[in-house]
Motif scaffolding. Structure first.
Motif, PDB file in Angstrom:
ATOM      1  N   UNK A  98       9.703 -28.239 -24.726  1.00 33.87           N
ATOM      2  CA  UNK A  98      10.659 -28.257 -25.841  1.00 33.87           C
ATOM      3  C   UNK A  98      11.387 -26.919 -25.967  1.00 33.87           C
ATOM      4  N   UNK A  99      10.653 -25.813 -25.730  1.00 31.59           N
ATOM      5  CA  UNK A  99      11.279 -24.496 -25.748  1.00 31.59           C
ATOM      6  C   UNK A  99      12.290 -24.354 -24.628  1.00 31.59           C
ATOM      7  N   UNK A 100      11.957 -24.885 -23.451  1.00 32.05           N
ATOM      8  CA  UNK A 100      12.899 -24.877 -22.328  1.00 32.05           C
ATOM      9  C   UNK A 100      14.157 -25.665 -22.689  1.00 32.05           C
ATOM     10  N   UNK A 101      13.977 -26.813 -23.314  1.00 31.41           N
ATOM     11  CA  UNK A 101      15.115 -27.633 -23.734  1.00 31.41           C
ATOM     12  C   UNK A 101      15.975 -26.890 -24.750  1.00 31.41           C
ATOM     13  N   UNK A 154      16.900 -35.102 -17.898  1.00 25.52           N
ATOM     14  CA  UNK A 154      15.771 -34.681 -17.063  1.00 25.52           C
ATOM     15  C   UNK A 154      14.744 -33.918 -17.893  1.00 25.52           C
ATOM     16  N   UNK A 155      15.209 -33.006 -18.758  1.00 30.13           N
ATOM     17  CA  UNK A 155      14.285 -32.238 -19.591  1.00 30.13           C
ATOM     18  C   UNK A 155      13.574 -33.147 -20.580  1.00 30.13           C
ATOM     19  N   UNK A 156      14.311 -34.079 -21.172  1.00 33.93           N
ATOM     20  CA  UNK A 156      13.691 -35.038 -22.093  1.00 33.93           C
ATOM     21  C   UNK A 156      12.634 -35.875 -21.383  1.00 33.93           C
ATOM     22  N   UNK A 161       7.836 -44.848 -13.832  1.00 31.80           N
ATOM     23  CA  UNK A 161       8.661 -44.943 -15.037  1.00 31.80           C
ATOM     24  C   UNK A 161       9.723 -43.871 -15.087  1.00 31.80           C
ATOM     25  N   UNK A 162       9.382 -42.677 -14.586  1.00 33.57           N
ATOM     26  CA  UNK A 162      10.342 -41.577 -14.568  1.00 33.57           C
ATOM     27  C   UNK A 162      11.512 -41.879 -13.635  1.00 33.57           C
ATOM     28  N   UNK A 163      11.212 -42.465 -12.491  1.00 33.12           N
ATOM     29  CA  UNK A 163      12.284 -42.825 -11.552  1.00 33.12           C
ATOM     30  C   UNK A 163      13.243 -43.829 -12.187  1.00 33.12           C
ATOM     31  N   UNK A 164      12.684 -44.845 -12.844  1.00 34.62           N
ATOM     32  CA  UNK A 164      13.524 -45.868 -13.478  1.00 34.62           C
ATOM     33  C   UNK A 164      14.376 -45.267 -14.592  1.00 34.62           C
ATOM     34  N   UNK A 165      13.783 -44.388 -15.384  1.00 33.51           N
ATOM     35  CA  UNK A 165      14.530 -43.776 -16.488  1.00 33.51           C
ATOM     36  C   UNK A 165      15.668 -42.909 -15.980  1.00 33.51           C
ATOM     37  N   UNK A 208      10.953 -34.866 -18.817  1.00 28.71           N
ATOM     38  CA  UNK A 208       9.843 -33.955 -18.538  1.00 28.71           C
ATOM     39  C   UNK A 208       8.894 -33.868 -19.733  1.00 28.71           C
ATOM     40  N   UNK A 209       9.446 -33.912 -20.945  1.00 26.03           N
ATOM     41  CA  UNK A 209       8.613 -33.842 -22.153  1.00 26.03           C
ATOM     42  C   UNK A 209       7.659 -35.028 -22.222  1.00 26.03           C
ATOM     43  N   UNK A 210       8.115 -36.183 -21.759  1.00 30.16           N
ATOM     44  CA  UNK A 210       7.255 -37.365 -21.732  1.00 30.16           C
ATOM     45  C   UNK A 210       6.259 -37.267 -20.585  1.00 30.16           C
ATOM     46  N   UNK A 211       6.730 -36.818 -19.430  1.00 32.99           N
ATOM     47  CA  UNK A 211       5.896 -36.810 -18.226  1.00 32.99           C
ATOM     48  C   UNK A 211       4.741 -35.824 -18.292  1.00 32.99           C
ATOM     49  N   UNK A 212       4.922 -34.702 -18.993  1.00 33.06           N
ATOM     50  CA  UNK A 212       3.847 -33.711 -19.031  1.00 33.06           C
ATOM     51  C   UNK A 212       2.630 -34.291 -19.753  1.00 33.06           C
ATOM     52  N   UNK A 213       2.866 -35.115 -20.771  1.00 34.56           N
ATOM     53  CA  UNK A 213       1.757 -35.780 -21.444  1.00 34.56           C
ATOM     54  C   UNK A 213       1.139 -36.866 -20.585  1.00 34.56           C
ATOM     55  N   UNK A 214       1.992 -37.620 -19.882  1.00 32.34           N
ATOM     56  CA  UNK A 214       1.485 -38.680 -19.009  1.00 32.34           C
ATOM     57  C   UNK A 214       0.665 -38.098 -17.858  1.00 32.34           C
ATOM     58  N   UNK A 215       1.097 -36.960 -17.340  1.00 36.35           N
ATOM     59  CA  UNK A 215       0.329 -36.324 -16.261  1.00 36.35           C
ATOM     60  C   UNK A 215      -1.044 -35.901 -16.750  1.00 36.35           C
ATOM     61  N   UNK A 216      -1.121 -35.399 -17.972  1.00 42.10           N
ATOM     62  CA  UNK A 216      -2.419 -35.025 -18.531  1.00 42.10           C
ATOM     63  C   UNK A 216      -3.310 -36.254 -18.688  1.00 42.10           C
ATOM     64  N   UNK A 217      -2.716 -37.358 -19.130  1.00 37.25           N
ATOM     65  CA  UNK A 217      -3.474 -38.617 -19.233  1.00 37.25           C
ATOM     66  C   UNK A 217      -3.973 -39.050 -17.862  1.00 37.25           C
ATOM     67  N   UNK A 218      -3.100 -38.970 -16.855  1.00 34.47           N
ATOM     68  CA  UNK A 218      -3.487 -39.363 -15.504  1.00 34.47           C
ATOM     69  C   UNK A 218      -4.579 -38.484 -14.938  1.00 34.47           C
TER      70      UNK A 218
END
Length: 264
Positions: free
Chosen positions: A257-260, A195-197, A152-156, A199-209
């Protein structure tokens, strides 16, 4: 150097913004405290079965017991380490693959249907296959976590790269620039917020994975702890693990979010 001072109107606006943020924090805290209080009260009055649903005091006691021997920190560390490693690989692979798709229209048109198919595939279905291929170890958990977020990240990112301002690209070419110049001077800089936005989605998805992987292939971690607690019917430990996951996910999200915020 001329010093500028905010006008009275600007000062009033800033004061209202600070007051609004303070009110939001207070209401959030009140809701959380009220929820815990009602939960504890219902357990004490036996309106709910504390053995099944747990209670804040029982969960805190369980955490203190596991903290005393250090076992909870081991499980937290394993899950956090696996999440950060998988997150790093997701960001790296997604950015590189999105650049590859952007650089070649033919490759993008060939691979896009496969990426859509893999992104739509329930990743939990891949976990048993990964165990057979890679074994029952941490590597399997990390690969499972990467598979959850990467497609999904690649497509986005590819979609975002494709929408880069064409006038800026034409300007680079008109000045004698190459495709590499477009990539380094226009595409990447203008896509940093995307990319940062992402990343905010992916960090949660990685935890789920990671949790999905730990459910099936782990000897430590919060996912392993949840499965173990459910099997031996230790609901306090199970709910405590879920609560820790909520806290970890919030911390990771706020870090991005702080990085962003610093970048913007």
């Amino acid at each position: 150097m001329i010093e500028t001072h905010p006008t009275l109107t600007q000062q009033e606006f800033l004061a209202k913004e600070r007051q609004h943020k303070l009110q939001v924090r207070i209401v959030r805290t009140m809701i959380f405290v009220l929820f815990l209080s009602i939960w504890e009260l219902c357990a004490d009055l036996e309106m709910i079965d504390a053995f099944i649903f747990g209670s804040p005091s029982r969960i805190l006691s369980c955490f203190i017991q596991m903290a005393a021997d250090g076992s909870i920190f081991l499980h937290m560390g394993v899950t956090l380490f696996e999440t950060l490693i998988s997150f790093f690989f997701v960001v790296l692979i997604a950015v590189l693959c999105a650049i590859l798709l952007w650089s070649s229209r033919s490759i993008a048109e060939v691979l896009e249907p496969y990426l859509v198919m893999l992104n739509s595939l329930p990743k939990s279905a891949l976990a048993p296959l990964l165990i057979v291929w890679l074994g029952n170890n941490m590597r399997t958990v990390i690969v499972a976590a990467v598979s959850v977020a990467v497609f999904g990240s690649i497509l986005t990112l590819h979609t975002g790269f494709s929408q880069t301002d064409p006038d800026k690209i034409k300007l680079i070419y008109s000045l004698g620039g190459s495709r590499k110049d477009v990539l380094t001077k226009v595409l990447i800089p203008s896509s940093i917020p995307l990319i940062i936005s992402n990343m905010k989605v992916n960090v949660g998805l990685c935890l789920v994975g990671v949790i999905i992987g730990e459910f099936l292939s782990a000897k430590a971690g919060l996912g392993y702890l949840i499965i173990y607690a459910s099997q031996v019917f230790k609901m306090d430990m199970l709910v405590m693990s879920i609560a820790i996951l909520c806290i970890l996910s919030t911390i990771l999200y706020q870090a991005i979010a702080l990085l962003e915020k610093r970048y913007l």
